[in-house]
Write a protein that holds these residues in place. Structure first.
Motif, PDB file in Angstrom:
ATOM      1  N   ALA A 146      39.595  32.604  28.779  1.00 60.42           N
ATOM      2  CA  ALA A 146      39.143  32.959  29.911  1.00 60.42           C
ATOM      3  C   ALA A 146      39.790  32.353  31.287  1.00 60.42           C
ATOM      4  O   ALA A 146      40.066  33.019  32.279  1.00 60.42           O
ATOM      5  N   LEU A 147      40.264  31.322  31.114  1.00 58.49           N
ATOM      6  CA  LEU A 147      41.104  30.661  32.108  1.00 58.49           C
ATOM      7  C   LEU A 147      42.576  31.068  32.374  1.00 58.49           C
ATOM      8  O   LEU A 147      43.081  31.039  33.306  1.00 58.49           O
ATOM      9  N   SER A 148      42.922  32.069  31.367  1.00 50.69           N
ATOM     10  CA  SER A 148      44.361  32.474  31.395  1.00 50.69           C
ATOM     11  C   SER A 148      44.190  34.035  31.766  1.00 50.69           C
ATOM     12  O   SER A 148      45.037  34.874  32.168  1.00 50.69           O
ATOM     13  N   HIS A 149      42.843  34.410  32.009  1.00 50.81           N
ATOM     14  CA  HIS A 149      42.526  35.849  32.379  1.00 50.81           C
ATOM     15  C   HIS A 149      42.947  36.188  33.743  1.00 50.81           C
ATOM     16  O   HIS A 149      42.576  35.284  34.782  1.00 50.81           O
ATOM     17  N   TYR A 150      42.989  37.578  34.120  1.00 49.61           N
ATOM     18  CA  TYR A 150      43.349  37.876  35.657  1.00 49.61           C
ATOM     19  C   TYR A 150      42.344  37.717  36.581  1.00 49.61           C
ATOM     20  O   TYR A 150      42.371  37.611  37.819  1.00 49.61           O
ATOM     21  N   PHE A 151      40.955  37.335  35.998  1.00 51.17           N
ATOM     22  CA  PHE A 151      39.979  36.881  36.986  1.00 51.17           C
ATOM     23  C   PHE A 151      39.905  35.429  37.399  1.00 51.17           C
ATOM     24  O   PHE A 151      39.277  35.057  38.248  1.00 51.17           O
ATOM     25  N   LEU A 175      48.635  54.984  40.004  1.00 42.49           N
ATOM     26  CA  LEU A 175      47.806  56.262  39.972  1.00 42.49           C
ATOM     27  C   LEU A 175      46.701  55.806  40.968  1.00 42.49           C
ATOM     28  O   LEU A 175      46.421  56.666  42.049  1.00 42.49           O
ATOM     29  N   ASP A 176      46.199  54.625  40.963  1.00 47.49           N
ATOM     30  CA  ASP A 176      45.017  54.254  41.885  1.00 47.49           C
ATOM     31  C   ASP A 176      45.401  53.267  42.773  1.00 47.49           C
ATOM     32  O   ASP A 176      46.306  52.605  42.731  1.00 47.49           O
ATOM     33  N   ALA A 177      44.495  53.151  43.868  1.00 48.50           N
ATOM     34  CA  ALA A 177      44.761  52.367  45.274  1.00 48.50           C
ATOM     35  C   ALA A 177      44.160  51.048  44.742  1.00 48.50           C
ATOM     36  O   ALA A 177      43.180  50.983  44.747  1.00 48.50           O
ATOM     37  N   PRO A 178      44.854  49.854  45.150  1.00 47.42           N
ATOM     38  CA  PRO A 178      44.074  48.752  45.170  1.00 47.42           C
ATOM     39  C   PRO A 178      43.474  48.278  46.433  1.00 47.42           C
ATOM     40  O   PRO A 178      44.097  48.776  47.567  1.00 47.42           O
ATOM     41  N   ALA A 179      42.212  47.964  46.355  1.00 52.70           N
ATOM     42  CA  ALA A 179      41.293  47.878  47.776  1.00 52.70           C
ATOM     43  C   ALA A 179      40.983  46.393  47.633  1.00 52.70           C
ATOM     44  O   ALA A 179      41.199  45.804  48.943  1.00 52.70           O
ATOM     45  N   ASN A 180      40.849  45.690  46.754  1.00 51.85           N
ATOM     46  CA  ASN A 180      40.357  44.272  46.754  1.00 51.85           C
ATOM     47  C   ASN A 180      41.329  43.548  46.073  1.00 51.85           C
ATOM     48  O   ASN A 180      41.588  43.514  44.895  1.00 51.85           O
ATOM     49  N   LEU A 181      41.846  42.245  46.710  1.00 48.69           N
ATOM     50  CA  LEU A 181      43.140  41.745  46.251  1.00 48.69           C
ATOM     51  C   LEU A 181      42.837  40.275  45.683  1.00 48.69           C
ATOM     52  O   LEU A 181      43.631  39.432  45.839  1.00 48.69           O
ATOM     53  N   ASP A 182      41.443  39.987  46.063  1.00 48.82           N
ATOM     54  CA  ASP A 182      40.925  38.443  45.625  1.00 48.82           C
ATOM     55  C   ASP A 182      41.086  38.430  43.948  1.00 48.82           C
ATOM     56  O   ASP A 182      40.643  39.260  43.354  1.00 48.82           O
ATOM     57  N   PRO A 183      41.827  37.526  43.748  1.00 49.42           N
ATOM     58  CA  PRO A 183      42.196  37.252  42.204  1.00 49.42           C
ATOM     59  C   PRO A 183      40.908  37.096  41.565  1.00 49.42           C
ATOM     60  O   PRO A 183      41.016  37.233  40.340  1.00 49.42           O
ATOM     61  N   HIS A 184      39.799  36.431  42.154  1.00 49.20           N
ATOM     62  CA  HIS A 184      38.534  36.196  41.484  1.00 49.20           C
ATOM     63  C   HIS A 184      37.694  37.564  41.265  1.00 49.20           C
ATOM     64  O   HIS A 184      36.768  37.589  40.279  1.00 49.20           O
ATOM     65  N   SER A 185      37.937  38.569  41.987  1.00 47.70           N
ATOM     66  CA  SER A 185      37.013  39.908  41.688  1.00 47.70           C
ATOM     67  C   SER A 185      37.822  41.200  41.890  1.00 47.70           C
ATOM     68  O   SER A 185      36.855  42.085  41.768  1.00 47.70           O
ATOM     69  N   GLY A 186      39.039  41.027  42.061  1.00 46.84           N
ATOM     70  CA  GLY A 186      39.711  42.363  41.849  1.00 46.84           C
ATOM     71  C   GLY A 186      39.559  42.955  40.494  1.00 46.84           C
ATOM     72  O   GLY A 186      40.607  42.459  39.767  1.00 46.84           O
ATOM     73  N   SER A 187      38.792  44.016  40.239  1.00 45.11           N
ATOM     74  CA  SER A 187      38.570  44.294  39.026  1.00 45.11           C
ATOM     75  C   SER A 187      39.404  45.654  38.398  1.00 45.11           C
ATOM     76  O   SER A 187      39.486  45.792  37.002  1.00 45.11           O
ATOM     77  N   SER A 188      39.800  46.266  39.080  1.00 46.29           N
ATOM     78  CA  SER A 188      40.417  47.728  38.663  1.00 46.29           C
ATOM     79  C   SER A 188      41.747  47.331  38.400  1.00 46.29           C
ATOM     80  O   SER A 188      42.134  46.357  38.648  1.00 46.29           O
ATOM     81  N   TYR A 189      42.402  48.130  37.537  1.00 46.55           N
ATOM     82  CA  TYR A 189      43.691  48.054  36.925  1.00 46.55           C
ATOM     83  C   TYR A 189      44.677  47.520  38.113  1.00 46.55           C
ATOM     84  O   TYR A 189      45.327  46.723  38.194  1.00 46.55           O
ATOM     85  N   PRO A 190      44.521  48.641  39.121  1.00 40.38           N
ATOM     86  CA  PRO A 190      45.826  48.351  40.389  1.00 40.38           C
ATOM     87  C   PRO A 190      45.486  47.151  41.118  1.00 40.38           C
ATOM     88  O   PRO A 190      46.375  46.462  41.472  1.00 40.38           O
ATOM     89  N   GLU A 191      44.168  46.555  41.201  1.00 43.59           N
ATOM     90  CA  GLU A 191      43.903  45.466  41.898  1.00 43.59           C
ATOM     91  C   GLU A 191      44.236  44.377  40.830  1.00 43.59           C
ATOM     92  O   GLU A 191      45.146  43.451  41.351  1.00 43.59           O
ATOM     93  N   SER A 192      44.133  44.299  39.674  1.00 39.89           N
ATOM     94  CA  SER A 192      44.483  43.347  38.756  1.00 39.89           C
ATOM     95  C   SER A 192      46.004  43.226  38.634  1.00 39.89           C
ATOM     96  O   SER A 192      46.535  42.047  38.062  1.00 39.89           O
ATOM     97  N   LEU A 193      46.634  44.282  38.734  1.00 41.35           N
ATOM     98  CA  LEU A 193      48.191  44.259  38.650  1.00 41.35           C
ATOM     99  C   LEU A 193      48.856  43.770  39.861  1.00 41.35           C
ATOM    100  O   LEU A 193      49.544  42.665  39.606  1.00 41.35           O
ATOM    101  N   ILE A 194      48.175  43.635  40.824  1.00 40.47           N
ATOM    102  CA  ILE A 194      48.549  42.718  42.173  1.00 40.47           C
ATOM    103  C   ILE A 194      48.357  41.323  41.990  1.00 40.47           C
ATOM    104  O   ILE A 194      49.076  40.676  42.183  1.00 40.47           O
ATOM    105  N   THR A 195      46.985  40.946  41.487  1.00 38.49           N
ATOM    106  CA  THR A 195      46.600  39.649  41.527  1.00 38.49           C
ATOM    107  C   THR A 195      47.336  38.799  40.391  1.00 38.49           C
ATOM    108  O   THR A 195      47.671  38.004  40.404  1.00 38.49           O
ATOM    109  N   SER A 196      47.674  39.716  39.355  1.00 37.33           N
ATOM    110  CA  SER A 196      48.646  38.858  38.221  1.00 37.33           C
ATOM    111  C   SER A 196      49.852  38.442  38.464  1.00 37.33           C
ATOM    112  O   SER A 196      50.494  37.875  37.889  1.00 37.33           O
TER     113      SER A 196
END
Length: 547
Positions: free
Chosen positions: A175-180, A49-70
């Protein structure tokens, strides 16, 4: 020092507390593995649905961003999505002290980043320090919610690193297992926040790398050759099966469904609730998983009239029907909230009896607090209407219908609910305004009970805006600290129950609505559709039948 085995026992015991009561509704619904043995190769065309904008694994917080970084970054620890246990990943083992203020990790010696550099304790220390402390010169903020109390890190030897805190942090291993917490390479950590968001600058160890991105159109993931350090509990080892994953942005739910049915894409996320049953009847797979953490909830602002009145907050919680929500808005992929956290969070306790609609009782509470019915049925006190301003996000397909149902129910007891349900950028801008909204609706993906302190403690996010002069302020600090102070199974389960009771009843800081889910629909030729523990799609085990 306590070892990895202790944490596994804690995770298994606490998860059982939730699963025993919820049954299969708390489990991921996994597609059947028909079609023979997995095969390598091919491209998965996947629409979101949404476009990922920030692909940094430490700060990409929206679902589409965290989908990429995961899919592009690995973590030190792995939370098994089926058992809730914390397992080894880039770290082979760890120890922690009795106070939960020092954690030591032993790293794999065979891991490389996609620029060829090796994973070692020095680069993990760099990750720890920027995650826990941020870097003002680079404009990189700390991920404070997950790194509460972080003081410093230390390289013990080339494959051993230690993190130190100034307060107990029972949620740190999770927290270390989290997508952030995806580990990124040295070169990425030298860049500004803006430059770190660009795909060409992100150095990671994951099974895929980003090889193309056209913002608001598509993102392409390409298999990493030689990848061989997945968690042991994954379905296979070695490289990912798929050669590439093409993630297309299709904002309209009906258009996404049409693209799947026409064969333009192989799978879609964010399936419209009205499309689930028809797609399943036509032979498509429907694969869903409840999102663990804090459910979609009405978080009340205690510093804004009229939700500064606890009577109003308690009346809202009793004034609408969760049964009607389940029957008219939600599909079987979702669940009505039964507490302040999802049933998939270890330590969850069932408060559904306390959340059952009772409009007569709600009316009595409002009457006793001096709220009298006005000419149009909306209550008033001292000449002021009982109007609540709600701010929410339209990023999940059932959000607005759910809020509208609650709006209709609350009107019956004299509460006017004004809805502002906005796209993510508009929501973010509005959420910065103080004193405007009585209710802010959001959820937090985190499969650890520490999410309650993270969200509601006045020392951290303080979602309820408890001021220091509020009688509930110090009680909130003390009660919510309990979930971070111990990993003893019995003590942490009690602390979790106490925290939920305080948030739901004593302070009435929230009205839980529903447990959101990620819902994927896929062509039958696609296999191994799975989610990680926070319900982000992961494509490592996914494969496509050869035609």
């Amino acid at each position: 020092m306590k070892s990895i085995r202790h944490w596994r026992a804690v995770g298994a015991l606490l998860l059982a507390v939730g699963i025993a009561a919820t049954g299969c509704s708390a489990q991921a619904k996994v597609a059947s593995a028909q079609g023979g043995d997995p095969v390598s190769g091919g491209t998965l065309r996947f629409a979101v649905l949404d476009a990922p904008a920030n692909l940094d694994p430490h700060s990409g917080s929206s679902y589409p961003e965290s989908l990429i970084t995961s899919n592009t970054s690995d973590k030190l620890t792995y939370q098994n999505p089926e058992t809730g246990e914390i397992e080894p990943w880039l770290a082979t083992s760890w120890e922690y002290n009795d106070d939960l203020t020092a954690f030591t990790f032993h790293l794999r010696d065979d891991v490389t980043f996609n620029d060829g550099s090796k994973l070692d304790a020095a680069v993990v220390k760099e990750n720890f320090d920027i995650l826990g402390l941020g870097n003002e010169a680079l404009g990189v903020p700390a991920v404070t919610a997950y790194w509460v109390g972080f003081v410093s890190s230390e390289v013990i030897d080339p494959l051993t690193v230690k993190a130190t805190f100034n307060r107990p942090n029972a949620g740190f291993l999770h927290a270390l297992s989290h997508y952030f917490s995806g580990i990124v390479g040295h070169s990425t950590l030298q860049l500004s926040k803006a430059d770190r968001a660009l795909p060409q600058n992100i150095v990671t160890t994951g099974p895929y790398t980003v090889t193309e991105q056209i913002y608001q159109e598509k993102t392409v993931l390409t298999k990493r050759a030689g990848y061989d350090w997945a968690p042991a509990s994954r379905a296979h080892s070695g490289e990912a099966y798929l050669d590439t994953v093409e993630i297309a942005v299709i904002p309209e739910a009906s258009v996404r469904t049409g693209a799947l049915k026409s064969g333009e894409v192989d799978a879609i996320l964010d399936v419209n609730s009205t499309d689930e049953a028809p797609l399943k009847a036509q032979g498509y797979q429907i694969v869903s998983q409840l999102i663990p953490g804090r459910d979609i909830a009405f978080d009340f602002k205690t510093d804004v009239f009229p939700t500064d009145d606890i009577a109003v907050r308690k009346a809202v919680n009793l004034g609408w029907s969760r049964d009607a929500l389940k029957k008219t808005v939600l599909t079987d992929s979702y669940a009505v909230s039964t507490s302040a956290i999802s049933s998939r969070v270890p330590g969850w306790k069932d408060f559904s009896a306390d959340l059952t609609e009772n409009q007569d009782e709600a009316a009595k509470i409002l009457d006793a607090a001096g709220w009298k019915s006005g000419a149009d049925g909306i209550r008033e006190r001292d000449g002021k209407r009982l109007t609540l301003e709600l701010l929410g996000i339209d990023n999940l397909v059932v959000n607005k219908p759910a809020y509208e149902l609650i709006q209709q129910d609350l009107a019956k007891i004299g509460i006017e609910l004004d809805l502002a349900v906005l796209p993510i950028p508009d929501f973010s801008a509005e959420s910065k305004k103080s004193g405007v909204y009585n209710i802010q609706v959001a959820n937090t993906s985190r499969a650890d009970v520490a999410v309650l302190e993270q969200t509601y403690s006045p020392l951290f996010s303080n979602a309820g805006k408890l001021a220091k002069d509020n009688p509930l302020y110090q009680q909130a600090v003390d009660v919510l600290l309990g979930v971070s102070a111990t990993l003893d199974p019995t003590a942490r389960a009690q602390a979790a129950a106490d925290a939920q009771e305080f948030i739901l009843d004593t302070a009435a800081l929230t009205s839980p609505v529903y447990n959101p889910a990620q819902v994927t629909a896929a062509d039958p030729k696609v296999h191994g559709i799975k989610y990680e523990a926070q319900s982000r799609n992961v494509f490592y085990d996914t494969w496509i039948e050869k035609s």
